[in-house]
Scaffold this active site. Structure first.
Site, mmCIF file in Angstrom:
data_model
loop_
_atom_site.group_PDB
_atom_site.id
_atom_site.type_symbol
_atom_site.label_atom_id
_atom_site.label_comp_id
_atom_site.label_asym_id
_atom_site.label_seq_id
_atom_site.Cartn_x
_atom_site.Cartn_y
_atom_site.Cartn_z
ATOM 1 N N ASP A 1 0.825 -1.215 0.000
ATOM 2 C CA ASP A 1 0.000 0.000 0.000
ATOM 3 C C ASP A 1 0.856 1.261 0.000
ATOM 4 O O ASP A 1 1.952 1.282 0.558
ATOM 5 C CB ASP A 1 -0.901 -0.031 1.249
ATOM 6 C CG ASP A 1 -2.072 0.924 1.120
ATOM 7 O OD1 ASP A 1 -2.328 1.424 0.005
ATOM 8 O OD2 ASP A 1 -2.727 1.171 2.143
ATOM 9 N N TRP B 1 2.924 7.860 -2.564
ATOM 10 C CA TRP B 1 4.352 8.011 -2.869
ATOM 11 C C TRP B 1 4.518 8.880 -4.114
ATOM 12 O O TRP B 1 5.350 9.780 -4.153
ATOM 13 C CB TRP B 1 4.960 6.629 -3.101
ATOM 14 C CG TRP B 1 6.433 6.606 -3.377
ATOM 15 C CD1 TRP B 1 7.437 6.452 -2.475
ATOM 16 C CD2 TRP B 1 7.073 6.698 -4.667
ATOM 17 N NE1 TRP B 1 8.664 6.453 -3.110
ATOM 18 C CE2 TRP B 1 8.458 6.602 -4.457
ATOM 19 C CE3 TRP B 1 6.591 6.859 -5.979
ATOM 20 C CZ2 TRP B 1 9.387 6.658 -5.505
ATOM 21 C CZ3 TRP B 1 7.503 6.918 -7.022
ATOM 22 C CH2 TRP B 1 8.888 6.809 -6.766
ATOM 23 N N ARG C 1 -0.292 8.947 -10.064
ATOM 24 C CA ARG C 1 -0.466 7.781 -9.170
ATOM 25 C C ARG C 1 0.120 6.511 -9.790
ATOM 26 O O ARG C 1 0.737 5.694 -9.110
ATOM 27 C CB ARG C 1 -1.966 7.548 -8.905
ATOM 28 C CG ARG C 1 -2.618 8.573 -7.991
ATOM 29 C CD ARG C 1 -4.102 8.224 -7.820
ATOM 30 N NE ARG C 1 -4.282 6.840 -7.417
ATOM 31 C CZ ARG C 1 -4.134 6.389 -6.175
ATOM 32 N NH1 ARG C 1 -3.841 7.217 -5.203
ATOM 33 N NH2 ARG C 1 -4.306 5.111 -5.903
ATOM 34 N N SER D 1 -7.412 -5.703 -5.760
ATOM 35 C CA SER D 1 -8.503 -6.217 -4.933
ATOM 36 C C SER D 1 -9.830 -6.116 -5.680
ATOM 37 O O SER D 1 -9.945 -5.375 -6.668
ATOM 38 C CB SER D 1 -8.583 -5.436 -3.615
ATOM 39 O OG SER D 1 -9.179 -4.181 -3.848
ATOM 40 N N GLU E 1 -12.158 -4.554 -4.746
ATOM 41 C CA GLU E 1 -12.613 -3.163 -4.576
ATOM 42 C C GLU E 1 -11.875 -2.196 -5.502
ATOM 43 O O GLU E 1 -12.314 -1.063 -5.723
ATOM 44 C CB GLU E 1 -12.403 -2.704 -3.124
ATOM 45 C CG GLU E 1 -13.382 -3.312 -2.120
ATOM 46 C CD GLU E 1 -13.177 -4.817 -1.935
ATOM 47 O OE1 GLU E 1 -12.013 -5.254 -1.821
ATOM 48 O OE2 GLU E 1 -14.185 -5.552 -1.928
ATOM 49 N N ASN E 2 -10.715 -2.641 -6.046
ATOM 50 C CA ASN E 2 -9.915 -1.735 -6.877
ATOM 51 C C ASN E 2 -10.579 -1.353 -8.208
ATOM 52 O O ASN E 2 -10.163 -0.401 -8.868
ATOM 53 C CB ASN E 2 -8.513 -2.302 -7.143
ATOM 54 C CG ASN E 2 -7.612 -2.246 -5.927
ATOM 55 O OD1 ASN E 2 -6.667 -3.015 -5.813
ATOM 56 N ND2 ASN E 2 -7.871 -1.319 -5.004
ATOM 57 N N ARG F 1 -11.599 2.348 -8.847
ATOM 58 C CA ARG F 1 -10.646 3.399 -9.220
ATOM 59 C C ARG F 1 -10.963 3.928 -10.621
ATOM 60 O O ARG F 1 -11.765 3.356 -11.337
ATOM 61 C CB ARG F 1 -9.224 2.853 -9.154
ATOM 62 C CG ARG F 1 -8.898 2.480 -7.742
ATOM 63 C CD ARG F 1 -7.478 2.095 -7.538
ATOM 64 N NE ARG F 1 -7.274 1.901 -6.108
ATOM 65 C CZ ARG F 1 -6.117 1.947 -5.498
ATOM 66 N NH1 ARG F 1 -5.020 2.172 -6.197
ATOM 67 N NH2 ARG F 1 -6.017 1.769 -4.205
ATOM 68 N N ARG G 1 1.672 -4.760 6.346
ATOM 69 C CA ARG G 1 1.027 -3.744 5.510
ATOM 70 C C ARG G 1 1.823 -2.454 5.574
ATOM 71 O O ARG G 1 2.167 -1.987 6.662
ATOM 72 C CB ARG G 1 -0.407 -3.481 5.960
ATOM 73 C CG ARG G 1 -1.077 -2.444 5.048
ATOM 74 C CD ARG G 1 -2.534 -2.248 5.339
ATOM 75 N NE ARG G 1 -3.123 -1.384 4.324
ATOM 76 C CZ ARG G 1 -4.378 -1.392 3.943
ATOM 77 N NH1 ARG G 1 -5.209 -2.229 4.499
ATOM 78 N NH2 ARG G 1 -4.818 -0.567 3.013
ATOM 79 N N ARG H 1 -5.384 -1.583 8.675
ATOM 80 C CA ARG H 1 -6.560 -2.372 8.279
ATOM 81 C C ARG H 1 -6.064 -3.615 7.530
ATOM 82 O O ARG H 1 -4.959 -3.623 7.012
ATOM 83 C CB ARG H 1 -7.429 -1.592 7.266
ATOM 84 C CG ARG H 1 -8.128 -0.394 7.764
ATOM 85 C CD ARG H 1 -9.038 0.157 6.649
ATOM 86 N NE ARG H 1 -8.281 0.791 5.587
ATOM 87 C CZ ARG H 1 -7.818 2.033 5.643
ATOM 88 N NH1 ARG H 1 -8.022 2.780 6.704
ATOM 89 N NH2 ARG H 1 -7.146 2.543 4.623
HETATM 90 C C1 FPP Z 1 -1.878 -0.031 -3.480
HETATM 91 O O1 FPP Z 1 -1.403 1.301 -3.459
HETATM 92 C C2 FPP Z 1 -1.263 -0.805 -4.560
HETATM 93 C C3 FPP Z 1 -1.910 -1.414 -5.602
HETATM 94 C C4 FPP Z 1 -3.374 -1.354 -5.801
HETATM 95 C C5 FPP Z 1 -1.215 -2.172 -6.636
HETATM 96 C C6 FPP Z 1 0.187 -2.624 -6.320
HETATM 97 C C7 FPP Z 1 0.688 -3.457 -7.451
HETATM 98 C C8 FPP Z 1 1.994 -3.648 -7.763
HETATM 99 C C9 FPP Z 1 3.134 -3.037 -7.037
HETATM 100 C C10 FPP Z 1 2.333 -4.550 -8.919
HETATM 101 C C11 FPP Z 1 2.324 -5.967 -8.510
HETATM 102 C C12 FPP Z 1 2.226 -6.836 -9.682
HETATM 103 C C13 FPP Z 1 2.331 -8.190 -9.653
HETATM 104 C C14 FPP Z 1 2.173 -8.967 -10.915
HETATM 105 C C15 FPP Z 1 2.593 -8.909 -8.405
HETATM 106 P P1 FPP Z 1 -2.472 2.474 -3.523
HETATM 107 O O2 FPP Z 1 -2.690 2.824 -4.958
HETATM 108 O O3 FPP Z 1 -3.708 2.071 -2.795
HETATM 109 O O4 FPP Z 1 -1.747 3.645 -2.773
HETATM 110 P P2 FPP Z 1 -2.486 4.829 -1.959
HETATM 111 O O5 FPP Z 1 -3.134 4.179 -0.766
HETATM 112 O O6 FPP Z 1 -1.349 5.737 -1.585
HETATM 113 O O7 FPP Z 1 -3.473 5.455 -2.890
#
Ligand code: FPP
Length: 261
Positions: free
Chosen positions: A42, A47, A55, A87, A89-90, A93, A207, A213
């Site tokens: 997360d 970042w 993003r 997820s 839930e994603n 987005r 996490r 969470r």
């Molecule tokens: C959550 O950060 C991250 C994700 C929804 C995706 C992370 C995926 C990768 C790093 C690639 C992995 C790929 C494979 C094939 C394993 P966020 O976007 O929720 O960050 P935020 O909470 O700051 O908005």
């Protein structure tokens, strides 16, 4: 790798030779390494936003973190490492971010699967393969599973279009469809109907990004896991942070509902 720490100069040389050696930092008890560590990657969006980037640049930066963590897990001798890549839930987005994540996951598998194979990592997926997941990505998932299926050093499970509640619902559906009597339904039977019945429960869940969470991650499997939360944003996460999480895990007193002797 923590900020300011120098990486082992041989690490890059060995990385592609598939020989990340088992090297356990002296203050970590080699007898109590978790068999299975699950991670929630997360903080990618934050970042990127903190740096005035998009993003999606944060997700791209998360790739280096993922591979450093995988190598760290191999160094420790962890047998199962599970990451939450997308997820259920994603889907909420923006369409642009969802499209990016589909493409990014596909290209990551294409670019790095051979390297995972050389490292002795078996790749598996948990989650729903519904119509929203692009066919090309499904094909890439199947290729990764096939290429790495004989590897036994570590299993990297990628939770994709995964939700813990969805997993339990899908298990219940399979059980009901099997026509079994309700009196025969046990915890073991439910566990056998989860997406990967072979996957042991994680002893440790990490996490990043300071969120406390579990966010619908491995709801059944995390019942007795130790949860470690760190403020580090995922793109900054390195194996040293994983080692710190294992140190914290080893300091915990796991009683599983019992009492100390
Ligand atoms: C959550 O950060 C991250 C994700 C929804 C995706 C992370 C995926 C990768 C790093 C690639 C992995 C790929 C494979 C094939 C394993 P966020 O976007 O929720 O960050 P935020 O909470 O700051 O908005």
């Amino acid at each position: 790798m923590g900020p300011g720490r120098r990486r082992d100069p041989t690490a890059d040389a060995t990385r592609f030779a598939g020989s990340v050696a088992r090297v356990i930092p002296g203050d970590i008890d080699s007898e109590r390494i978790p068999t299975h560590i699950a991670a929630v990657m997360d903080g990618n969006g934050r970042w990127a936003t903190n740096r005035g980037l998009k993003r999606t640049d944060g997700h791209a930066a998360g790739e280096e973190a993922l591979f450093d963590a995988v190598e760290g897990a191999l160094e420790l001798g962890v047998k199962w490492f599970t990451v939450y890549a997308f997820s259920t839930e994603n889907w909420k987005r923006s369409p642009d971010e969802v499209r990016f994540l589909m493409k990014f996951n596909e290209s990551l598998l294409q670019r790095r699967c051979e390297e995972l194979n050389e490292l002795g990592v078996r790749v598996r997926f948990i989650g729903r393969r519904d119509w929203r997941v692009p066919k090309r990505l499904i094909r890439r998932m199947d290729e990764s599973i096939e290429l790495t299926r004989k590897n036994r050093r570590m299993t990297l499970t990628i939770a994709f279009n995964y939700g813990g509640r969805a997993e339990i619902v899908d298990a219940v559906k399979a059980i009901v469809d099997s026509g079994i009597e309700s009196s025969k339904v046990t915890e073991k039977l439910v566990a056998r109907n989860l997406y990967d019945p072979e996957m042991p429960d994680p002893e440790l869940m990490v996490r990043t990004s300071g969120e406390f969470r579990t966010s619908n991650y491995l709801m059944w499997e995390l019942a007795y896991s130790e949860l470690v939360f760190t403020d580090v944003l995922w793109p900054d996460f390195r194996r040293e942070h994983l080692f710190d999480a294992v140190r914290e895990y080893q300091d915990r007193d796991r009683r599983f509902g019992g009492v100390d002797d």
